[in-house]
Design an enzyme around this catalytic site. Structure first.
Site, PDB file in Angstrom:
ATOM      1  N   GLU A   9      10.023   1.617  10.437  1.00  0.00           N
ATOM      2  CA  GLU A   9      11.048   2.617  10.108  1.00  0.00           C
ATOM      3  C   GLU A   9      10.389   3.964  10.334  1.00  0.00           C
ATOM      4  O   GLU A   9       9.546   4.386   9.541  1.00  0.00           O
ATOM      5  CB  GLU A   9      11.466   2.479   8.636  1.00  0.00           C
ATOM      6  CG  GLU A   9      12.152   1.180   8.302  1.00  0.00           C
ATOM      7  CD  GLU A   9      13.586   1.132   8.811  1.00  0.00           C
ATOM      8  OE1 GLU A   9      14.140   2.176   9.191  1.00  0.00           O
ATOM      9  OE2 GLU A   9      14.139   0.023   8.838  1.00  0.00           O
ATOM     10  N   LYS A  52       0.869  -1.183   0.000  1.00  0.00           N
ATOM     11  CA  LYS A  52       0.000   0.000   0.000  1.00  0.00           C
ATOM     12  C   LYS A  52       0.908   1.237   0.000  1.00  0.00           C
ATOM     13  O   LYS A  52       1.461   1.619   1.019  1.00  0.00           O
ATOM     14  CB  LYS A  52      -0.911   0.045   1.234  1.00  0.00           C
ATOM     15  CG  LYS A  52      -1.941   1.165   1.123  1.00  0.00           C
ATOM     16  CD  LYS A  52      -2.234   1.861   2.433  1.00  0.00           C
ATOM     17  CE  LYS A  52      -1.534   3.154   2.661  1.00  0.00           C
ATOM     18  NZ  LYS A  52      -1.681   4.248   1.716  1.00  0.00           N
ATOM     19  N   GLU A  84      10.533  16.245  15.252  1.00  0.00           N
ATOM     20  CA  GLU A  84      10.831  16.129  13.824  1.00  0.00           C
ATOM     21  C   GLU A  84       9.955  17.115  13.064  1.00  0.00           C
ATOM     22  O   GLU A  84       8.727  17.086  13.180  1.00  0.00           O
ATOM     23  CB  GLU A  84      10.536  14.698  13.363  1.00  0.00           C
ATOM     24  CG  GLU A  84      10.864  14.473  11.908  1.00  0.00           C
ATOM     25  CD  GLU A  84      10.442  13.094  11.420  1.00  0.00           C
ATOM     26  OE1 GLU A  84       9.289  12.698  11.665  1.00  0.00           O
ATOM     27  OE2 GLU A  84      11.260  12.424  10.784  1.00  0.00           O
ATOM     28  N   CYS A 142      13.758  11.243   6.488  1.00  0.00           N
ATOM     29  CA  CYS A 142      13.690  10.762   7.874  1.00  0.00           C
ATOM     30  C   CYS A 142      15.043  10.835   8.563  1.00  0.00           C
ATOM     31  O   CYS A 142      15.138  11.081   9.750  1.00  0.00           O
ATOM     32  CB  CYS A 142      13.173   9.333   7.899  1.00  0.00           C
ATOM     33  SG  CYS A 142      14.079   8.272   6.785  1.00  0.00           S
TER      34      CYS A 142
HETATM   35  P1  NAP Z   1       2.464   8.558   7.708  1.00  0.00           P
HETATM   36  O1  NAP Z   1       1.413   9.578   7.784  1.00  0.00           O
HETATM   37  O2  NAP Z   1       2.764   7.745   8.904  1.00  0.00           O
HETATM   38  O3  NAP Z   1       2.067   7.621   6.469  1.00  0.00           O
HETATM   39  C1  NAP Z   1       2.876   6.554   6.041  1.00  0.00           C
HETATM   40  C2  NAP Z   1       2.012   5.505   5.381  1.00  0.00           C
HETATM   41  O4  NAP Z   1       1.124   4.972   6.365  1.00  0.00           O
HETATM   42  C3  NAP Z   1       1.133   6.040   4.252  1.00  0.00           C
HETATM   43  O5  NAP Z   1       1.033   5.056   3.261  1.00  0.00           O
HETATM   44  C4  NAP Z   1      -0.202   6.249   4.966  1.00  0.00           C
HETATM   45  O6  NAP Z   1      -1.311   6.201   4.102  1.00  0.00           O
HETATM   46  C5  NAP Z   1      -0.202   5.050   5.893  1.00  0.00           C
HETATM   47  N1  NAP Z   1      -1.115   5.167   7.039  1.00  0.00           N
HETATM   48  C6  NAP Z   1      -1.733   6.275   7.536  1.00  0.00           C
HETATM   49  N2  NAP Z   1      -2.511   5.932   8.581  1.00  0.00           N
HETATM   50  C7  NAP Z   1      -2.392   4.602   8.751  1.00  0.00           C
HETATM   51  C8  NAP Z   1      -2.938   3.658   9.681  1.00  0.00           C
HETATM   52  N3  NAP Z   1      -3.766   4.019  10.651  1.00  0.00           N
HETATM   53  N4  NAP Z   1      -2.575   2.360   9.570  1.00  0.00           N
HETATM   54  C9  NAP Z   1      -1.710   1.974   8.630  1.00  0.00           C
HETATM   55  N5  NAP Z   1      -1.181   2.802   7.704  1.00  0.00           N
HETATM   56  C10 NAP Z   1      -1.503   4.107   7.774  1.00  0.00           C
HETATM   57  O7  NAP Z   1       3.868   9.182   7.291  1.00  0.00           O
HETATM   58  P2  NAP Z   1       4.170  10.156   6.098  1.00  0.00           P
HETATM   59  O8  NAP Z   1       3.645  11.497   6.453  1.00  0.00           O
HETATM   60  O9  NAP Z   1       3.745   9.530   4.813  1.00  0.00           O
HETATM   61  O10 NAP Z   1       5.775  10.141   6.108  1.00  0.00           O
HETATM   62  C11 NAP Z   1       6.519  10.959   6.926  1.00  0.00           C
HETATM   63  C12 NAP Z   1       7.025  10.204   8.143  1.00  0.00           C
HETATM   64  O11 NAP Z   1       7.688   9.022   7.723  1.00  0.00           O
HETATM   65  C13 NAP Z   1       8.057  10.991   8.908  1.00  0.00           C
HETATM   66  O12 NAP Z   1       7.846  10.846  10.291  1.00  0.00           O
HETATM   67  C14 NAP Z   1       9.375  10.332   8.518  1.00  0.00           C
HETATM   68  O13 NAP Z   1      10.407  10.478   9.434  1.00  0.00           O
HETATM   69  C15 NAP Z   1       8.963   8.920   8.357  1.00  0.00           C
HETATM   70  N6  NAP Z   1       9.911   8.221   7.489  1.00  0.00           N
HETATM   71  C16 NAP Z   1      10.750   7.284   8.035  1.00  0.00           C
HETATM   72  C17 NAP Z   1      11.685   6.638   7.236  1.00  0.00           C
HETATM   73  C18 NAP Z   1      12.616   5.611   7.795  1.00  0.00           C
HETATM   74  O14 NAP Z   1      13.146   4.820   7.013  1.00  0.00           O
HETATM   75  N7  NAP Z   1      12.857   5.548   9.080  1.00  0.00           N
HETATM   76  C19 NAP Z   1      11.752   6.931   5.889  1.00  0.00           C
HETATM   77  C20 NAP Z   1      10.885   7.874   5.372  1.00  0.00           C
HETATM   78  C21 NAP Z   1       9.958   8.505   6.186  1.00  0.00           C
HETATM   79  P3  NAP Z   1      -1.958   7.482   3.391  1.00  0.00           P
HETATM   80  O15 NAP Z   1      -1.046   8.641   3.643  1.00  0.00           O
HETATM   81  O16 NAP Z   1      -2.039   7.095   1.987  1.00  0.00           O
HETATM   82  O17 NAP Z   1      -3.295   7.649   4.018  1.00  0.00           O
END
Ligand code: NAP
Length: 475
Positions: free
Chosen positions: A245, A170, A378, A279
């Site tokens: 992650e 997804k 962050e 990240c």
């Molecule tokens: P996010 O809001 O957590 O979303 C990540 C993914 O999770 C998206 O596909 C989102 O879907 C999905 N999601 C949302 N709610 C969910 C739920 N209740 N259950 C399961 N999946 C759900 O994060 P983001 O805003 O996309 O990304 C930014 C964050 O990612 C930052 O905190 C960053 O540090 C972190 N990040 C970490 C790494 C690493 O390798 N450590 C790498 C990159 C990013 P939809 O958005 O499509 O609804």
């Protein structure tokens, strides 16, 4: 307009069982660039069934078969290079040069690395008193964020194929189109039907569905800490393993023998590359008190060399933020920073001449206390903080005074000090003097930055179970 209203399930693109769609916005123009289907639980169930039914055969596929599939994916990925670059620029807002030099090679790099790691990998080992078998973990649900449209899904898919684990992906609904191209590439590579499935949709429906599904054995998630927590809770209901992650607030420790200009360039590149939406970005710069003034001057002098603007325009280094929400979040942190610390450069509002698009000003705060909000949370945008330290022990203490532990950076010359600081920072990845990325180096976080590791052989092992067989007949 790029529309894909179908999901890729059991080897074909099929209509969604629902009729809702999600609009994907180009962050540079604020216009709709395409639509995807907002998948349903029924769509997800179909994908899980497909993955379950191929599991017995896929998990027993040979190393040679898996290498051949991975090689075909690499060929397909390379053949569609230009299209992938364009799509990532349009859906994420990354400058074309960043899509070409960062996003594209990271995506394909994981597939290449999986071939290399798999070639040397042994799935069984005679350990004297027993034989160790490493077997596919089962059906794996992959949930990925928008900030690197192919990097995270590539490392997850490549590792899963190498381990013989069927997947349901997804991707983030803000950046689904690069993922759709990857799905088309995988289709052409001829994987067994059901071994790879893609269901588009929201986190609340498909993401939650994956975490709590009784027929999914493992969830690999990259994203925010809050969602990671929800996933862990949902996964607990069926006792499934999770790999998370999550976020970071990584330190850049500048040693007192560092070249100030190089240190300033390092600090700037961390918040301008991908508009700071990384990240592992180094967003807390720790510098010796004696170097503060010179360092600040260099930052102010060099920052204009990383211009913000239209990601399709040549020479632009910093594109827009991915969405209006992300822009607002970043603005609220800049406003907080203006109260907590001294604004060195940048600030709230849009950069001059860019009224349309989610553009923000690359911003540095100085005289920052390590316990302030802008030093601890962050921000995920082009914002950095400068914190001074008195000696190396103080630098290490401040570097580790965070709930995160994803990455750390050290800049300087003395090899003894560089090694000492690198080994003292509690984080999963340390980069000394901007060393190049090794795709076989494990990636993942200490503390609240996550659980588990991706990339290379450590990444493959996430998709494996370990079995000990006692009394295995010797063949
Ligand atoms: P996010 O809001 O957590 O979303 C990540 C993914 O999770 C998206 O596909 C989102 O879907 C999905 N999601 C949302 N709610 C969910 C739920 N209740 N259950 C399961 N999946 C759900 O994060 P983001 O805003 O996309 O990304 C930014 C964050 O990612 C930052 O905190 C960053 O540090 C972190 N990040 C970490 C790494 C690493 O390798 N450590 C790498 C990159 C990013 P939809 O958005 O499509 O609804």
């Amino acid at each position: 307009m790029r529309n894909q209203l179908k999901h890729y399930i059991n080897g074909e693109w099929i209509e969604s069982t629902g009729s809702r769609v999600i609009e994907v916005i180009n962050p540079a123009t604020e216009e709709v660039m395409g639509k995807i289907s907002s998948g349903t639980e029924e769509d997800l169930d179909k994908a899980v069934k497909a993955a379950r039914s191929v599991f017995p055969a896929f998990s027993r596929s040979t190393k040679e078969e898996r290498i051949e599939w991975l090689e075909k994916i690499v060929q397909g990925y390379e053949a569609r290079k230009e299209e992938l670059i364009e799509v990532m620029t349009d859906e994420l807002g990354a400058p074309l040069s960043v899509s070409e030099e960062v996003h594209y090679p990271m995506g394909v790099g994981h597939f290449k690395q999986a071939i290399e790691s798999l070639s040397d990998y042994s799935f069984s080992e005679d350990r004297g008193g027993h034989t160790l078998l490493k077997e596919s973990i089962g059906v794996s649900g992959l949930i990925t964020p928008w900030n690197f449209p192919t990097n995270q899904l590539s490392t997850k898919i490549a590792s899963a194929i190498a381990a013989g684990s069927p997947v349901i992906l997804k991707p983030a609904s803000k950046t689904p189109f690069a993922a759709i191209i990857v799905a088309e590439i995988i289709h052409e590579a001829g994987l067994p039907k059901g071994a790879f499935n893609l269901v588009n949709g929201s986190g609340s429906v498909i993401g939650n569905g994956i975490s709590s599904h009784p027929d999914i054995d493992f969830v690999s998630f990259t994203g925010s800490g809050g969602v990671g927590e929800t996933i862990m809770q949902k996964a607990a209901e069926t006792k499934k393993k999770v790999a998370l992650e999550l976020g970071g607030k990584s330190p850049v420790v500048v040693l007192d023998d560092a070249n100030v200009e190089e240190a300033a360039k390092t600090a700037i590149s961390h918040i301008t590359k991908n508009t700071g939406q990384v990240c592992s970005a180094g967003t807390r710069v720790l510098i010796p008190e004696s170097m503060k003034e010179e360092f600040e001057q260099k930052v102010v002098e060099l920052l204009p060399n990383y211009p913000v603007g239209d990601p399709r325009k040549e020479g632009v280094a910093t594109g827009p933020l991915v969405s209006k929400d992300q822009w607002e979040t970043v603005q609220s942190y800049i406003e907080k920073g203006e109260k907590e610390a001294k604004l060195l450069v940048g600030g709230a509002g849009k950069p001059e001449g860019l009224p349309t698009g989610y553009y923000a000003k690359p911003t540095f705060f100085t005289d920052v206390s390590n316990d302030s909000v802008i030093a601890q949370e962050e921000i995920f945008g082009p914002v950095s903080v400068i914190i001074t330290y008195s000696d190396v022990e103080d630098a290490i203490e401040k570097a580790n005074d965070t709930k995160y532990g994803l990455a750390g950076y050290v800049v300087g010359q003395d090899p003894v000090q560089l090694s000492y600081v690198a080994s003292s920072i509690r984080a999963g990845r340390i980069v000394v003097n901007n060393a190049e990325t090794d795709f076989n180096g494990p990636f993942g976080g200490y503390k609240e930055s996550g659980i588990g590791r991706e990339w290379g052989d450590f990444g493959i092992e996430e998709y494996l179970e370990v079995k000990s067989v006692h009394g295995m007949p010797k063949s």
